[in-house]
Scaffold this active site. Structure first.
Site, PDB file in Angstrom:
ATOM      1  CG  ASN A  34     -23.437  41.226  78.954  1.00  0.00           C
ATOM      2  OD1 ASN A  34     -22.837  41.297  79.315  1.00  0.00           O
ATOM      3  ND2 ASN A  34     -24.912  40.168  78.471  1.00  0.00           N
TER       4      ASN A  34
ATOM      5  CD  GLU B  35     -26.343  46.961  78.376  1.00  0.00           C
ATOM      6  OE1 GLU B  35     -26.323  45.918  78.780  1.00  0.00           O
ATOM      7  OE2 GLU B  35     -25.935  47.387  79.241  1.00  0.00           O
ATOM      8  CD  GLU B  36     -29.316  43.602  74.197  1.00  0.00           C
ATOM      9  OE1 GLU B  36     -30.501  43.926  74.508  1.00  0.00           O
ATOM     10  OE2 GLU B  36     -28.185  43.038  74.190  1.00  0.00           O
TER      11      GLU B  36
ATOM     12  CG  ASP C  82     -28.394  49.371  80.547  1.00  0.00           C
ATOM     13  OD1 ASP C  82     -28.757  48.189  80.812  1.00  0.00           O
ATOM     14  OD2 ASP C  82     -26.950  49.512  80.716  1.00  0.00           O
TER      15      ASP C  82
END
Ligand SMILES: *[C@@H]1O[C@H](CO)[C@@H](O)[C@H](O)[C@H]1NC(C)=O
Ligand SMILES: *[C@@H]1O[C@H](CO)[C@@H](O)[C@H](O)[C@H]1NC(C)=O
Ligand SMILES: *[C@@H]1O[C@H](CO)[C@@H](O)[C@H](O)[C@H]1NC(C)=O
Ligand SMILES: *[C@@H]1O[C@H](CO)[C@@H](O)[C@H](O)[C@H]1NC(C)=O
Ligand SMILES: *[C@@H]1O[C@H](CO)[C@@H](O)[C@H](O)[C@H]1NC(C)=O
Ligand SMILES: *[C@@H]1O[C@H](CO)[C@@H](O)[C@H](O)[C@H]1NC(C)=O
Ligand SMILES: *[C@@H]1O[C@H](CO)[C@@H](O)[C@H](O)[C@H]1NC(C)=O
Ligand SMILES: CC(=O)N[C@H]1CO[C@H](CO)[C@@H](O)[C@@H]1O
Length: 747
Positions: free
Chosen positions: A368, A383-384, A365
């Site tokens: 953040n 990631e989102e 991933d």
């Protein structure tokens, strides 16, 4: 110089040249790869060991597949250490301990019932700085103004219960419900995105269905919190190795509460707030319900709604674990001194598939440091997207403190619920996804997601600074070395599935990031599958660079020093790193003995220590791609296995008479064949021919009468050579692999 033609199984070697310093083999596969793939692997492994045994060269490979294959390097099976994506060892099991909080009851035999969610673990609420402050805690109080303007404290959970028990018929009701226990936001939370979603974006029936059927169930799920979660959830704080395991049902309940924004103290965006070092978790704190500027945000909400619809329709029966790994500075690798050769790393580079489809591998991933990044805001990149198609990942945002440079988070078991298309602004929900991954012995889906955060870079000179390079290496290594055996020299499975980490909004350079991850994988001994997201040029660059490094026996430490030296050059510009490395690596080997005189084919004069295999696939082998697309776990049926053993014998016995029919294979009339029949030999005899002058005892191990035994028996008895010899280790591995391939056990 002598010419050999190696005829093994159904693989045909042609144009083989051997002299004391180089082996150059041109392979043509004569039969469809569906049968050959695994034998081909065996061969590749052998070639690698050969190159190491002679210690003159590292194995390099370029595969130029016909039929538009998207990958280069070794096949995915080398990433699993098995033919099946699920053939790799499982990660360490869920077992309650002082640093592993298990929120559900683990039965005494450790086995969870397949489809029934486990019962919650009994415990007592803890309202302190070490644990998640729960909305249902009796300590969660909320100031309410009465009609006289006086403020007094009310139990927040009672307010939530009464609000969620009332019917919610449309998005305005929903907004008012959420505001009824978040009164301070009356003037700031407008729920524009939510209104747009339900009143304009979705079909009327879809909205209707949501409010009539799904939402009441989400509300019930949220209100079940005190029943479903009874023991306290510790916070995964900085500088700790700590794990939390929850059932998927418990996670759905926590997410339902986040959906209704019930978590106390998580509403504030102020830098002084208690949870300032944690990601946002209540869905609207970061304005998830507000955004209307882009459809991608509404599509993210659709993913979430779909998730809830799924979990309220059928309660998932599995569990998920979250592990924070924190390695202090003194335990990090001393990069400049690392002796690990990069050429030992199995590398697979693919331009067309995606990380989340790489079943069985540790999927990276591009995180953040505040997990989830903009998932509850406007972000919609790697990631989102991952978090909305697998929403169980989002619960990590409830308890994972911001990641430090030497930390990573591993999430095992999060199920995927949605398909999607597009990326960024073009992201779209593309229907339900049924997760077919099997469960491990602890009841987790065999999906491992590794969150590692790259640094954002404003300039190349910052990205190429020694500190930044070391930081990224450490970060990747802390993640990749999760659950590896520090004592072992062997490859650790499964491998890592990664790609252009930190190269989007964070401004990283793909050439550098791919090399750093290569080094971290080599150091952690995990094979690497790199997905270039459609970029075939990058794919080929990575493979070329890897081949160069492998050919010149470059170690992790050497490469580290080269890159640091490069970073001290005056003009650091991204296009020059590869050129620079090419020069320095090639000149670095000029100190080695001058090349022997040779007339064998070679494109470049500097390829002194090259073993190169050019793979040419006849046009008939069209089903390779589909084989790999499906990466079918059983390329061999049991019948095939028996037959293949038979063939080994046949081949070896018939070596004197190459014209004898090879029963199942009559394709030797293929037009590509230009072999010299008089010299045709079996693979293992060729090993002897090549190795015989090097180490007669070693070559015996795979030869002669013992050949079949060593194929059938997973025994190292015949390999009583010096155990520390890396070649011996490799031999063992080959034997092991061959045994694996022919094993009848399902893998
Ligand atoms: C490998 O073999 C193929 C098919 O015979 C041939 O076209 C190609 O030129 C060979 N490559 C080399 C490097 O010899
Ligand atoms: C390759 O590297 C390994 C590890 O540093 C070393 O032991 C070996 O001698 C090297 N071989 C050559 C040919 O440089
Ligand atoms: C976490 O575990 C690793 C071993 O896996 C160990 O090296 C490290 O020191 C531990 N970190 C902390 C903060 O205890
Ligand atoms: C190398 O080979 C060439 C012909 O192939 C020959 O003329 C030359 O003398 C050889 N050099 C050495 C050092 O053997
Ligand atoms: C080879 O097989 C063919 C049929 O597949 C048969 O006609 C021929 O006699 C065989 N040759 C030998 C030498 O066994
Ligand atoms: C041999 O190959 C020919 C075509 O090349 C095919 O028609 C025939 O069925 C094959 N025979 C066997 C036994 O596989
Ligand atoms: C395995 O090895 C043992 C001795 O090492 C031998 O007796 C036995 O026959 C072998 N098994 C097979 C299936 O070859
Ligand atoms: C509306 C609301 O819940 N406000 C709370 C936000 O969090 C702070 C503490 O961080 C509380 O004091 C507020 O009551």
């Amino acid at each position: 110089m002598s010419y050999l033609t190696i005829h093994i199984f159904i693989v045909q070697f042609i144009q083989t040249a051997v002299d004391s310093t180089q082996v150059y083999i041109n392979i043509t596969l004569l039969t469809p790869l569906s049968v050959n793939l695994m034998r081909f692997n065996t061969l590749l492994t052998y070639m690698k060991s050969l190159s190491r045994r002679k210690q003159v060269c590292a194995f390099t490979m370029s595969s130029e597949m016909d039929g538009g294959d998207s990958w280069r390097g070794v096949p995915l099976s080398e990433m699993y250490g098995s033919q099946s994506p699920w053939g790799s060892p499982e990660f360490s099991l869920v077992s309650p301990s002082f640093n592993h909080a298990v929120l559900y009851h683990v039965p005494s035999d450790g086995c969870l019932a397949d489809d029934k969610p486990p019962k919650p673990q009994i415990g007592h609420d803890k309202w302190d700085s070490e644990h998640v402050r729960m909305p249902c805690s009796s300590h969660s109080l909320y100031p309410v103004e009465d009609s006289n303007g006086e403020s007094h404290l009310k139990k927040r959970w009672e307010m939530i219960e009464s609000a969620l028990s009332k019917p919610i018929r449309n998005s305005h009701d929903l907004a008012n419900t959420i505001l009824s226990y978040n009164t301070k936001f009356r003037n700031t939370w407008k729920f524009r995105g939510l209104h747009k979603l339900f009143n304009e974006y979705l079909e009327e029936e879809e909205s209707q269905y949501f409010f009539d059927v799904t939402l009441p169930e989400i509300a019930k799920l949220a209100l079940a919190l005190p029943k479903l979660i009874q023991s306290p959830i510790p916070l995964l704080k900085k500088h700790t190795n700590r794990s939390i395991s929850l059932s998927q049902q418990q996670i759905s309940c926590l997410l339902a509460n986040a959906f209704f924004c019930t978590f106390p103290r998580r509403n504030s965006t102020k830098p002084t707030s208690e949870y300032n070092s944690y990601p946002f978790f209540n869905f609207n704190t970061y304005r998830f319900y507000e955004a209307t500027d882009s459809d991608s945000n509404l599509e993210k909400l659709k993913c979430i709604c779909h998730y809830f619809r799924r979990v309220v329709t059928k309660v998932p029966g599995g569990v998920v674990s979250f592990t924070r790994r924190s390695v202090p500075g003194r335990a990090l690798p001393a990069w400049p001194r690392s002796q690990r050769p990069l050429g030992c790393l199995p590398l697979h580079v693919d331009a067309s598939r995606t990380i989340e489809d790489a079943d069985g591998l540790i999927q990276v991933d591009f995180a953040n440091k505040y997990l989830g990044g903009g998932v509850l805001g406007h972000g919609c990149v790697q990631e989102e997207i991952r978090f909305v198609i697998c929403p169980e990942l989002m619960v990590s945002m409830l308890f994972t403190e911001v990641l430090s440079p030497n930390e990573a988070l591993m999430i095992i078991g999060a199920e995927r619920y949605s398909k999607y298309s597009g990326y960024g602004q073009s992201f779209r929900w593309a229907g339900p996804h049924c997760d077919g991954s099997p469960r491990d012995s602890s009841g987790r889906r065999r999906r491992a997601l590794l969150a590692i955060d790259a640094l954002p870079y404003s300039s190349l000179s910052r990205e190429f600074s020694r500190d930044a390079i070391t930081r990224e290496l450490n970060k990747a290594w802390v993640g990749f070395s999760f659950d590896t055996d520090p004592q072992s020299e062997r490859a650790q499975y499964p491998g890592v599935a990664t790609g252009n980490w930190g190269c989007g909004a964070f401004g990283g350079t793909t050439q550098l990031k791919s090399l750093l991850q290569l080094m971290a994988c080599a150091q952690a001994r995990r094979p690497m599958a790199y997905f270039t997201f459609g970029d075939t040029k990058l794919r080929d660059e990575i493979v070329d660079m890897y081949n160069l490094l492998a050919r010149h026996n470059v170690t992790v430490g050497q490469l580290y020093k080269y890159i640091v030296k490069f970073s001290q050059e005056k003009d650091v510009s991204q296009s020059q790193l590869n050129l620079y490395l090419e020069q320095v690596v090639k000149s670095g080997t000029s100190a080695s003995p001058p090349p022997a005189n040779r007339s064998a084919p070679s494109k470049r004069s500097d390829d002194v220590m090259e073993t190169s295999i050019t793979e040419t696939v006849p046009a008939t082998t069209t089903d390779l791609e589909s084989q790999l697309e499906n990466h079918s776990p059983d390329l061999f049926t049991e019948d095939d296995i028996d037959q293949s053993l038979l063939e080994v014998t046949i081949e070896s016995e018939k070596k004197e008479n190459p014209h004898t029919n090879t029963s199942t294979n009559n394709q030797s009339t293929d037009k590509n064949e230009v072999s010299t029949p008089q010299k045709r030999m079996s693979l293992f005899d060729t090993m002897q021919a090549i190795e015989g002058d090097q180490n007669p005892t070693a070559s015996n191990t795979l030869l002669g009468n013992q050949r079949r035994n060593s194929l059938l028996n997973d025994t190292d008895a015949s390999m009583d050579e010096d155990k520390s010899d890396p070649a011996t280790e490799l031999k063992k591995k080959i034997t092991k692999k061959i045994t694996d391939y022919f094993s009848k056990k399902s893998i």
